[in-house]
Design a protein around this motif. Structure first.
Motif, PDB file in Angstrom:
ATOM      1  N   LEU A   1       0.834  -1.201   0.000  1.00 16.66           N
ATOM      2  CA  LEU A   1       0.000   0.000   0.000  1.00 16.66           C
ATOM      3  C   LEU A   1       0.872   1.255   0.000  1.00 16.66           C
ATOM      4  CD1 LEU A   1      -2.791  -1.000   2.552  1.00 16.66           C
ATOM      5  CD2 LEU A   1      -3.030  -0.766   0.071  1.00 16.66           C
ATOM      6  N   LYS A   2       1.888   1.266   0.850  1.00 17.29           N
ATOM      7  CA  LYS A   2       2.767   2.433   0.924  1.00 17.29           C
ATOM      8  C   LYS A   2       3.552   2.601  -0.380  1.00 17.29           C
ATOM      9  CE  LYS A   2       6.109   4.730   3.936  1.00 17.29           C
ATOM     10  NZ  LYS A   2       6.906   5.268   2.838  1.00 17.29           N
ATOM     11  N   TYR A   3       4.066   1.490  -0.906  1.00 16.68           N
ATOM     12  CA  TYR A   3       4.806   1.548  -2.165  1.00 16.68           C
ATOM     13  C   TYR A   3       3.919   2.116  -3.270  1.00 16.68           C
ATOM     14  CZ  TYR A   3       7.137   0.064  -6.439  1.00 16.68           C
ATOM     15  OH  TYR A   3       7.723   0.048  -7.683  1.00 16.68           O
ATOM     16  N   GLY A   4       2.692   1.615  -3.358  1.00 21.11           N
ATOM     17  CA  GLY A   4       1.790   2.064  -4.416  1.00 21.11           C
ATOM     18  C   GLY A   4       1.456   3.537  -4.305  1.00 21.11           C
ATOM     19  N   CYS A   5       1.142   3.976  -3.089  1.00 22.38           N
ATOM     20  CA  CYS A   5       0.787   5.386  -2.892  1.00 22.38           C
ATOM     21  C   CYS A   5       1.982   6.291  -3.164  1.00 22.38           C
ATOM     22  CB  CYS A   5       0.273   5.603  -1.472  1.00 22.38           C
ATOM     23  SG  CYS A   5      -1.345   4.855  -1.131  1.00 22.38           S
ATOM     24  N   ASP A   6       3.160   5.898  -2.666  1.00 20.17           N
ATOM     25  CA  ASP A   6       4.352   6.719  -2.884  1.00 20.17           C
ATOM     26  C   ASP A   6       4.733   6.760  -4.362  1.00 20.17           C
ATOM     27  OD1 ASP A   6       4.468   7.227  -0.202  1.00 20.17           O
ATOM     28  OD2 ASP A   6       6.138   5.854   0.211  1.00 20.17           O
ATOM     29  N   ASN A   7       4.614   5.622  -5.032  1.00 19.09           N
ATOM     30  CA  ASN A   7       4.945   5.569  -6.452  1.00 19.09           C
ATOM     31  C   ASN A   7       3.976   6.427  -7.261  1.00 19.09           C
ATOM     32  OD1 ASN A   7       6.453   4.602  -8.671  1.00 19.09           O
ATOM     33  ND2 ASN A   7       4.921   3.035  -9.093  1.00 19.09           N
ATOM     34  N   TYR A   8       2.710   6.358  -6.906  1.00 21.55           N
ATOM     35  CA  TYR A   8       1.699   7.171  -7.589  1.00 21.55           C
ATOM     36  C   TYR A   8       1.962   8.656  -7.360  1.00 21.55           C
ATOM     37  CZ  TYR A   8      -2.903   8.756  -9.146  1.00 21.55           C
ATOM     38  OH  TYR A   8      -3.925   9.389  -9.813  1.00 21.55           O
ATOM     39  N   ALA A   9       2.279   9.025  -6.107  1.00 18.83           N
ATOM     40  CA  ALA A   9       2.544  10.430  -5.784  1.00 18.83           C
ATOM     41  C   ALA A   9       3.745  10.959  -6.556  1.00 18.83           C
ATOM     42  CB  ALA A   9       2.777  10.577  -4.281  1.00 18.83           C
ATOM     43  N   ARG A  10       4.785  10.131  -6.683  1.00 18.00           N
ATOM     44  CA  ARG A  10       5.991  10.541  -7.393  1.00 18.00           C
ATOM     45  C   ARG A  10       5.735  10.685  -8.894  1.00 18.00           C
ATOM     46  NH1 ARG A  10       8.717   6.943  -5.515  1.00 18.00           N
ATOM     47  NH2 ARG A  10       8.583   5.370  -7.151  1.00 18.00           N
ATOM     48  N   GLN A  11       5.061   9.694  -9.472  1.00 18.51           N
ATOM     49  CA  GLN A  11       4.839   9.707 -10.924  1.00 18.51           C
ATOM     50  C   GLN A  11       3.825  10.772 -11.346  1.00 18.51           C
ATOM     51  OE1 GLN A  11       6.556   7.941 -13.097  1.00 18.51           O
ATOM     52  NE2 GLN A  11       7.720   6.826 -11.550  1.00 18.51           N
ATOM     53  N   LYS A  12       2.828  10.992 -10.494  1.00 16.31           N
ATOM     54  CA  LYS A  12       1.781  11.966 -10.821  1.00 16.31           C
ATOM     55  C   LYS A  12       2.075  13.348 -10.246  1.00 16.31           C
ATOM     56  CE  LYS A  12      -1.218   9.249 -12.984  1.00 16.31           C
ATOM     57  NZ  LYS A  12      -1.632   9.503 -14.383  1.00 16.31           N
ATOM     58  N   ASN A  13       3.155  13.438  -9.450  1.00 18.44           N
ATOM     59  CA  ASN A  13       3.551  14.712  -8.846  1.00 18.44           C
ATOM     60  C   ASN A  13       2.386  15.336  -8.067  1.00 18.44           C
ATOM     61  OD1 ASN A  13       5.372  16.741  -8.240  1.00 18.44           O
ATOM     62  ND2 ASN A  13       4.751  17.997  -9.994  1.00 18.44           N
ATOM     63  N   THR A  14       1.789  14.540  -7.188  1.00 19.03           N
ATOM     64  CA  THR A  14       0.662  15.023  -6.384  1.00 19.03           C
ATOM     65  C   THR A  14       1.137  16.049  -5.355  1.00 19.03           C
ATOM     66  OG1 THR A  14       0.942  13.181  -4.829  1.00 19.03           O
ATOM     67  CG2 THR A  14      -0.606  12.855  -6.637  1.00 19.03           C
ATOM     68  N   ALA A  15       0.207  16.819  -4.832  1.00 13.52           N
ATOM     69  CA  ALA A  15       0.535  17.915  -3.912  1.00 13.52           C
ATOM     70  C   ALA A  15       1.088  17.414  -2.583  1.00 13.52           C
ATOM     71  CB  ALA A  15      -0.715  18.763  -3.666  1.00 13.52           C
ATOM     72  N   TYR A  16       0.804  16.179  -2.220  1.00 16.11           N
ATOM     73  CA  TYR A  16       1.287  15.615  -0.957  1.00 16.11           C
ATOM     74  C   TYR A  16       1.485  14.121  -1.115  1.00 16.11           C
ATOM     75  CZ  TYR A  16      -3.754  14.969  -0.915  1.00 16.11           C
ATOM     76  OH  TYR A  16      -5.040  14.683  -1.278  1.00 16.11           O
ATOM     77  N   LYS A  17       2.241  13.545  -0.196  1.00 12.21           N
ATOM     78  CA  LYS A  17       2.472  12.108  -0.174  1.00 12.21           C
ATOM     79  C   LYS A  17       1.652  11.471   0.932  1.00 12.21           C
ATOM     80  CE  LYS A  17       6.846  12.574   0.506  1.00 12.21           C
ATOM     81  NZ  LYS A  17       8.288  12.256   0.718  1.00 12.21           N
ATOM     82  N   MET A  18       1.617  10.169   0.927  1.00 12.43           N
ATOM     83  CA  MET A  18       0.881   9.446   1.960  1.00 12.43           C
ATOM     84  C   MET A  18       1.391   9.811   3.345  1.00 12.43           C
ATOM     85  SD  MET A  18       0.439   5.315   2.441  1.00 12.43           S
ATOM     86  CE  MET A  18       1.501   5.047   3.873  1.00 12.43           C
ATOM     87  N   SER A  19       2.711   9.950   3.486  1.00 14.25           N
ATOM     88  CA  SER A  19       3.303  10.239   4.791  1.00 14.25           C
ATOM     89  C   SER A  19       2.958  11.636   5.312  1.00 14.25           C
ATOM     90  CB  SER A  19       4.826  10.085   4.729  1.00 14.25           C
ATOM     91  OG  SER A  19       5.383  10.936   3.748  1.00 14.25           O
ATOM     92  N   ASP A  20       2.470  12.515   4.426  1.00 10.16           N
ATOM     93  CA  ASP A  20       2.086  13.861   4.845  1.00 10.16           C
ATOM     94  C   ASP A  20       0.726  13.882   5.530  1.00 10.16           C
ATOM     95  OD1 ASP A  20       4.392  14.988   3.730  1.00 10.16           O
ATOM     96  OD2 ASP A  20       3.461  15.120   1.751  1.00 10.16           O
ATOM     97  N   LEU A  21      -0.023  12.808   5.383  1.00 10.92           N
ATOM     98  CA  LEU A  21      -1.377  12.766   5.921  1.00 10.92           C
ATOM     99  C   LEU A  21      -1.380  12.261   7.357  1.00 10.92           C
ATOM    100  CD1 LEU A  21      -3.105  11.260   2.767  1.00 10.92           C
ATOM    101  CD2 LEU A  21      -3.109  13.645   3.493  1.00 10.92           C
ATOM    102  N   LYS A  22      -2.401  12.654   8.099  1.00 11.34           N
ATOM    103  CA  LYS A  22      -2.535  12.227   9.490  1.00 11.34           C
ATOM    104  C   LYS A  22      -3.340  10.935   9.558  1.00 11.34           C
ATOM    105  CE  LYS A  22      -2.243  16.836  11.574  1.00 11.34           C
ATOM    106  NZ  LYS A  22      -2.930  17.833  12.438  1.00 11.34           N
ATOM    107  N   GLY A  23      -2.931  10.080  10.474  1.00 10.60           N
ATOM    108  CA  GLY A  23      -3.647   8.821  10.656  1.00 10.60           C
ATOM    109  C   GLY A  23      -2.976   8.015  11.748  1.00 10.60           C
TER     110      GLY A  23
END
Length: 239
Positions: A105-127
């Motif tokens: 899950l972390k790999y997928g979200c981080d890879n998506y954030a990097r490739q799509k250049n999203t405004a934040y990464k999974m680790s930036d979110l609270k949980g």
């Protein structure tokens, strides 16, 4: 962009093609170790029955106390396999499978954030856990609502809580624990909550349980649901 292309995009970012091979390796490892336990148990059982026959016909020239010693040793060895070795192995697999899922899950979200250049990464979110952060990231950045991932998402949440009891409480659980009801609802073939003591207890008082994995069926169920969840995510269309 076509729907098919969007599906392929998300599959490539979130679910690497080798996940099938990884899951197969884990399943094969489980099967092999379980076969070893069965082989060892059968061998000890055969030795036990042969010993009883030899004692009955006088093939073993020894005192009754030594007969009892030989018998007790074999019984102890069989008990060790069923009540310790199998449990240690199955507990480790539950922990390993959850770690595998969390990593994917972390790999997928981080890879998506990097490739799509999203405004934040999974680790930036609270949980409270990486699972919660992954859920938020998929919802906000990928357009995947958690309701689209049921029933597998509910299943792995109970897996997470079961894993936490193994890691943080050595597999012991009180009926007053905040996650007791959810873990209790997780009971199924191959997994159960067993009373820590065989003595009669006052059921009006908090009960002390141990997580017990009675056969590999539970491990197979975990593997199946994890794979199903990952594929459900990978095949979800990106908005």
């Amino acid at each position: 962009m076509s729907r098919t292309r969007r599906l392929n995009d998300l599959m490539n970012y979130f679910l690497p093609q080798w996940v099938d091979f990884e899951m197969m390796q884990i399943d094969d490892y489980i099967d092999e170790q379980e076969r070893q336990f069965e082989t060892q148990g059968k061998s000890l059982e055969d030795k036990f029955h042969q010993l009883q026959k030899d004692i009955e016909v006088g093939q073993i020239d020894a005192t009754p106390e030594y007969h009892d010693h030989l018998t007790s040793s074999l019984i102890d060895d069989m008990w060790q396999i069923d009540n310790h070795f199998k449990q240690f192995f199955r507990q480790s697999i539950v922990i390993q499978l959850y770690s595998f899922l969390e990593y994917k899950l972390k790999y997928g979200c981080d890879n998506y954030a990097r490739q799509k250049n999203t405004a934040y990464k999974m680790s930036d979110l609270k949980g409270s856990s990486d699972m919660d952060k992954a859920k938020l990231f998929m919802s906000r950045s990928m357009g995947i609502a958690v309701k689209d991932l049921y029933p597998e998402w509910s299943y792995v949440q109970r897996l997470r809580k079961t894993r936490n009891i193994l890691v943080h409480h050595n597999g012991e659980l009180m009926s007053t624990h905040r996650d007791f009801k959810e873990i209790k609802a997780f009971e199924q073939k191959g997994f159960e909550l067993d009373h820590k003591t065989n003595q009669l207890t006052d059921l009006s008082q908090p009960q002390h349980y141990i997580l017990k994995f009675t056969d590999k069926a539970f491990l197979q169920s975990l593997s199946k649901n994890i794979a199903s969840l990952l594929y459900k995510i990978g095949k979800h269309p990106v908005e």
